[in-house]
Scaffold this motif. Structure first.
Motif, PDB file in Angstrom:
ATOM      1  N   LEU A   1       9.580   6.502   6.073  1.00  0.00           N
ATOM      2  CA  LEU A   1       9.197   6.889   7.425  1.00  0.00           C
ATOM      3  C   LEU A   1       8.061   6.014   7.935  1.00  0.00           C
ATOM      4  O   LEU A   1       8.083   5.556   9.092  1.00  0.00           O
ATOM      5  N   ILE A   2       7.060   5.745   7.092  1.00  0.00           N
ATOM      6  CA  ILE A   2       5.920   4.925   7.502  1.00  0.00           C
ATOM      7  C   ILE A   2       6.382   3.516   7.867  1.00  0.00           C
ATOM      8  O   ILE A   2       6.036   2.982   8.926  1.00  0.00           O
ATOM      9  N   LEU A   3       7.199   2.906   6.993  1.00  0.00           N
ATOM     10  CA  LEU A   3       7.663   1.548   7.253  1.00  0.00           C
ATOM     11  C   LEU A   3       8.566   1.501   8.485  1.00  0.00           C
ATOM     12  O   LEU A   3       8.510   0.552   9.278  1.00  0.00           O
ATOM     13  N   GLY A   4       9.401   2.537   8.651  1.00  0.00           N
ATOM     14  CA  GLY A   4      10.262   2.582   9.824  1.00  0.00           C
ATOM     15  C   GLY A   4       9.455   2.643  11.109  1.00  0.00           C
ATOM     16  O   GLY A   4       9.776   1.955  12.092  1.00  0.00           O
ATOM     17  N   LEU A   5       8.394   3.445  11.122  1.00  0.00           N
ATOM     18  CA  LEU A   5       7.543   3.538  12.310  1.00  0.00           C
ATOM     19  C   LEU A   5       6.812   2.226  12.563  1.00  0.00           C
ATOM     20  O   LEU A   5       6.669   1.803  13.718  1.00  0.00           O
ATOM     21  N   VAL A   6       6.349   1.583  11.494  1.00  0.00           N
ATOM     22  CA  VAL A   6       5.642   0.305  11.653  1.00  0.00           C
ATOM     23  C   VAL A   6       6.555  -0.729  12.302  1.00  0.00           C
ATOM     24  O   VAL A   6       6.176  -1.402  13.267  1.00  0.00           O
ATOM     25  N   TYR A   7       7.766  -0.861  11.788  1.00  0.00           N
ATOM     26  CA  TYR A   7       8.678  -1.855  12.336  1.00  0.00           C
ATOM     27  C   TYR A   7       9.147  -1.486  13.744  1.00  0.00           C
ATOM     28  O   TYR A   7       9.386  -2.379  14.575  1.00  0.00           O
ATOM     29  N   LEU A   8       9.256  -0.198  14.041  1.00  0.00           N
ATOM     30  CA  LEU A   8       9.616   0.221  15.391  1.00  0.00           C
ATOM     31  C   LEU A   8       8.522  -0.177  16.380  1.00  0.00           C
ATOM     32  O   LEU A   8       8.807  -0.687  17.470  1.00  0.00           O
ATOM     33  N   VAL A   9       7.271   0.048  15.986  1.00  0.00           N
ATOM     34  CA  VAL A   9       6.146  -0.336  16.849  1.00  0.00           C
ATOM     35  C   VAL A   9       6.116  -1.850  17.031  1.00  0.00           C
ATOM     36  O   VAL A   9       5.861  -2.353  18.128  1.00  0.00           O
ATOM     37  N   VAL A  10       6.381  -2.603  15.964  1.00  0.00           N
ATOM     38  CA  VAL A  10       6.370  -4.066  16.050  1.00  0.00           C
ATOM     39  C   VAL A  10       7.445  -4.550  17.018  1.00  0.00           C
ATOM     40  O   VAL A  10       7.209  -5.446  17.835  1.00  0.00           O
ATOM     41  N   VAL A  11       8.636  -3.950  16.955  1.00  0.00           N
ATOM     42  CA  VAL A  11       9.726  -4.379  17.820  1.00  0.00           C
ATOM     43  C   VAL A  11       9.436  -4.042  19.280  1.00  0.00           C
ATOM     44  O   VAL A  11       9.668  -4.853  20.188  1.00  0.00           O
ATOM     45  N   ILE A  12       8.906  -2.847  19.535  1.00  0.00           N
ATOM     46  CA  ILE A  12       8.687  -2.399  20.913  1.00  0.00           C
ATOM     47  C   ILE A  12       7.455  -3.056  21.519  1.00  0.00           C
ATOM     48  O   ILE A  12       7.467  -3.493  22.675  1.00  0.00           O
ATOM     49  N   PHE A  13       6.375  -3.121  20.744  1.00  0.00           N
ATOM     50  CA  PHE A  13       5.097  -3.645  21.257  1.00  0.00           C
ATOM     51  C   PHE A  13       4.731  -4.938  20.537  1.00  0.00           C
ATOM     52  O   PHE A  13       3.642  -5.069  19.986  1.00  0.00           O
ATOM     53  N   LEU A  14       5.634  -5.900  20.536  1.00  0.00           N
ATOM     54  CA  LEU A  14       5.484  -7.102  19.723  1.00  0.00           C
ATOM     55  C   LEU A  14       4.186  -7.841  20.028  1.00  0.00           C
ATOM     56  O   LEU A  14       3.422  -8.193  19.118  1.00  0.00           O
ATOM     57  N   ILE A  15       3.910  -8.094  21.317  1.00  0.00           N
ATOM     58  CA  ILE A  15       2.758  -8.916  21.686  1.00  0.00           C
ATOM     59  C   ILE A  15       1.454  -8.256  21.253  1.00  0.00           C
ATOM     60  O   ILE A  15       0.505  -8.940  20.846  1.00  0.00           O
ATOM     61  N   TRP A  16       1.384  -6.925  21.322  1.00  0.00           N
ATOM     62  CA  TRP A  16       0.163  -6.222  20.955  1.00  0.00           C
ATOM     63  C   TRP A  16       0.129  -5.885  19.468  1.00  0.00           C
ATOM     64  O   TRP A  16      -0.947  -5.783  18.886  1.00  0.00           O
TER      65      TRP A  16
ATOM     66  N   TRP B   1       0.812  -1.217   0.000  1.00  0.00           N
ATOM     67  CA  TRP B   1       0.000   0.000   0.000  1.00  0.00           C
ATOM     68  C   TRP B   1       0.848   1.271   0.000  1.00  0.00           C
ATOM     69  O   TRP B   1       0.385   2.330  -0.440  1.00  0.00           O
ATOM     70  N   THR B   2       2.067   1.202   0.530  1.00  0.00           N
ATOM     71  CA  THR B   2       2.909   2.398   0.594  1.00  0.00           C
ATOM     72  C   THR B   2       3.833   2.550  -0.613  1.00  0.00           C
ATOM     73  O   THR B   2       4.618   3.495  -0.644  1.00  0.00           O
ATOM     74  N   MET B   3       3.764   1.623  -1.567  1.00  0.00           N
ATOM     75  CA  MET B   3       4.616   1.741  -2.757  1.00  0.00           C
ATOM     76  C   MET B   3       4.312   3.029  -3.511  1.00  0.00           C
ATOM     77  O   MET B   3       3.147   3.337  -3.792  1.00  0.00           O
ATOM     78  N   GLY B   4       5.354   3.780  -3.810  1.00  0.00           N
ATOM     79  CA  GLY B   4       5.183   5.033  -4.537  1.00  0.00           C
ATOM     80  C   GLY B   4       4.838   6.227  -3.685  1.00  0.00           C
ATOM     81  O   GLY B   4       4.765   7.347  -4.193  1.00  0.00           O
ATOM     82  N   LYS B   5       4.632   6.016  -2.373  1.00  0.00           N
ATOM     83  CA  LYS B   5       4.293   7.119  -1.480  1.00  0.00           C
ATOM     84  C   LYS B   5       5.571   7.845  -1.068  1.00  0.00           C
ATOM     85  O   LYS B   5       6.617   7.238  -0.857  1.00  0.00           O
ATOM     86  N   ALA B   6       5.461   9.163  -0.934  1.00  0.00           N
ATOM     87  CA  ALA B   6       6.641   9.961  -0.603  1.00  0.00           C
ATOM     88  C   ALA B   6       7.185   9.629   0.778  1.00  0.00           C
ATOM     89  O   ALA B   6       8.390   9.610   0.997  1.00  0.00           O
ATOM     90  N   GLY B   7       6.320   9.370   1.730  1.00  0.00           N
ATOM     91  CA  GLY B   7       6.769   9.095   3.091  1.00  0.00           C
ATOM     92  C   GLY B   7       6.920   7.621   3.393  1.00  0.00           C
ATOM     93  O   GLY B   7       6.881   7.231   4.563  1.00  0.00           O
ATOM     94  N   ARG B   8       7.107   6.800   2.385  1.00  0.00           N
ATOM     95  CA  ARG B   8       7.163   5.352   2.585  1.00  0.00           C
ATOM     96  C   ARG B   8       8.258   4.922   3.567  1.00  0.00           C
ATOM     97  O   ARG B   8       7.982   4.128   4.477  1.00  0.00           O
TER      98      ARG B   8
END
Length: 331
Positions: A279-294, A270-277
């Motif tokens: 940053l968006i993916l970095g935030l997603v993976y950061l949230v996954v690493v920090i809040f893995l169980i949730w 969904w983020t392919m071609g988006k200007a902030g891709r």
């Protein structure tokens, strides 16, 4: 001869990676996670028969070097699942316009979940041929770990007493861990298999020996029937007891992990071609690493929505026919 030599070498390397875990060091544990890798490389780069040779030689080597009881654990838990996934990955059939229709990556991910759930269930059964024996074995193992990690604070767990840090009951904690262990074990097995399969395909592709083009993982899409399979497994995990409940819980965890990966793939797509891709993916993976169980349940819900409402995989990957390929390995 090339198949035999390659398969035998891959089997010995895989067996070595499998057995180093007995040393107990963190590096050995990490190496044991890539034990399926040599088998998959042999099967993808040469043919599936090389993978079978690797499974047989690896099991034989472990039986001779350690004990024969460990050989089935290697064969059923590592080598044969790796061979089967590689076999499926190379299934293909010719189409009417002269191209080859390869086994969809989304269906391969569904098979990864099925293999993870079944292997986890087989491991549970091997701990005790009755459900009561399995539960007792798991309780003793978890209590032993708690005592080793926390000392006297968990000493009374076996006697129905004992308190953990934070005021948690040792017995309640052990019971909870035993209850969720099939789900958690199967869920953790899925990304391990996916990483091994992806790494092997990349390595074989770089060498020029991979027969099929390996599509980008963000383009995969689980079949539309997969959400119903998750719903059935979840219902079974709630309603069934004994080993039937263990199997349902293992399949629930494995399918949930597959849908979480599907959710990540959908976000990438969904983020392919988006200007902030980035940053968006970095935030997603950061949230996954920090809040893995949730974060994983949220990603699983995203994956379910993507699989249920999104376009089929063949439309995403340039419109190849949607008919499932015949089970004929072209290598």
């Amino acid at each position: 001869m090339s198949t035999l030599v390659t398969g035998a070498g891959a089997g010995l390397v895989s067996a070595l990676l499998f057995t180093v875990v007995i040393t107990g060091s963190p590096l050995a544990v990490m190496l044991s996670y890539v034990a399926p890798l040599p088998v998959i490389i042999a099967a993808l780069g040469w043919n599936h028969r090389a993978g079978l040779v690797a499974a047989a030689v690896g099991a034989l080597a472990i039986g001779i070097a350690l004990r024969w009881a460990a050989a089935p654990a290697f064969a059923l838990g590592v080598a044969l699942p790796a061979w089967w996934l590689a076999y499926l990955g190379l299934l293909g059939r010719p189409t009417g316009d002269g191209r080859t229709e390869w086994y969809p990556i989304g269906r391969l991910l569904l098979w990864v979940a099925a293999v993870a759930g079944l292997v986890t269930f087989a491991g549970a059964v091997s701990l005790g041929w009755s459900y009561e024996a399995y539960v007792e074995t798991m309780r003793r193992a978890i209590e032993s770990v708690l005592r080793a990690e926390l000392g006297a604070g968990a000493e009374g767990a076996a006697e129905g007493a004992g308190e953990l840090p934070g005021g948690l009951s040792a017995v309640a904690t052990v019971d909870t861990i035993v209850a969720v262990m099939p789900l958690a074990a199967a869920a953790s097995f899925v990304p391990m298999l996916v990483i091994n399969l992806w790494g092997a395909a990349k390595a074989v592709s770089l060498s020029g020996r991979l027969p099929r083009p390996w599509p980008p993982l963000p383009l995969m899409m689980l079949p539309r029937q997969a959400p119903f399979a998750l719903a059935i497994a979840l219902a079974g995990g709630v309603m069934l007891t004994g080993f039937a409940g263990v199997l349902a819980q293992a399949l629930t965890g494995a399918l949930a992990a597959a849908f979480a990966l599907q959710g990540l793939a959908a976000i990438h797509r969904w983020t392919m071609g988006k200007a902030g891709r980035p940053l968006i993916l970095g935030l997603v993976y950061l949230v996954v690493v920090i809040f893995l169980i949730w974060a994983l349940p949220v990603l699983a819900v995203v994956g379910v929505m993507a699989a249920f409402f999104g376009p089929p995989e063949h439309q995403i990957t340039s419109g190849t026919p949607s008919v499932a390929p015949d089970r004929q390995n072209r290598t």
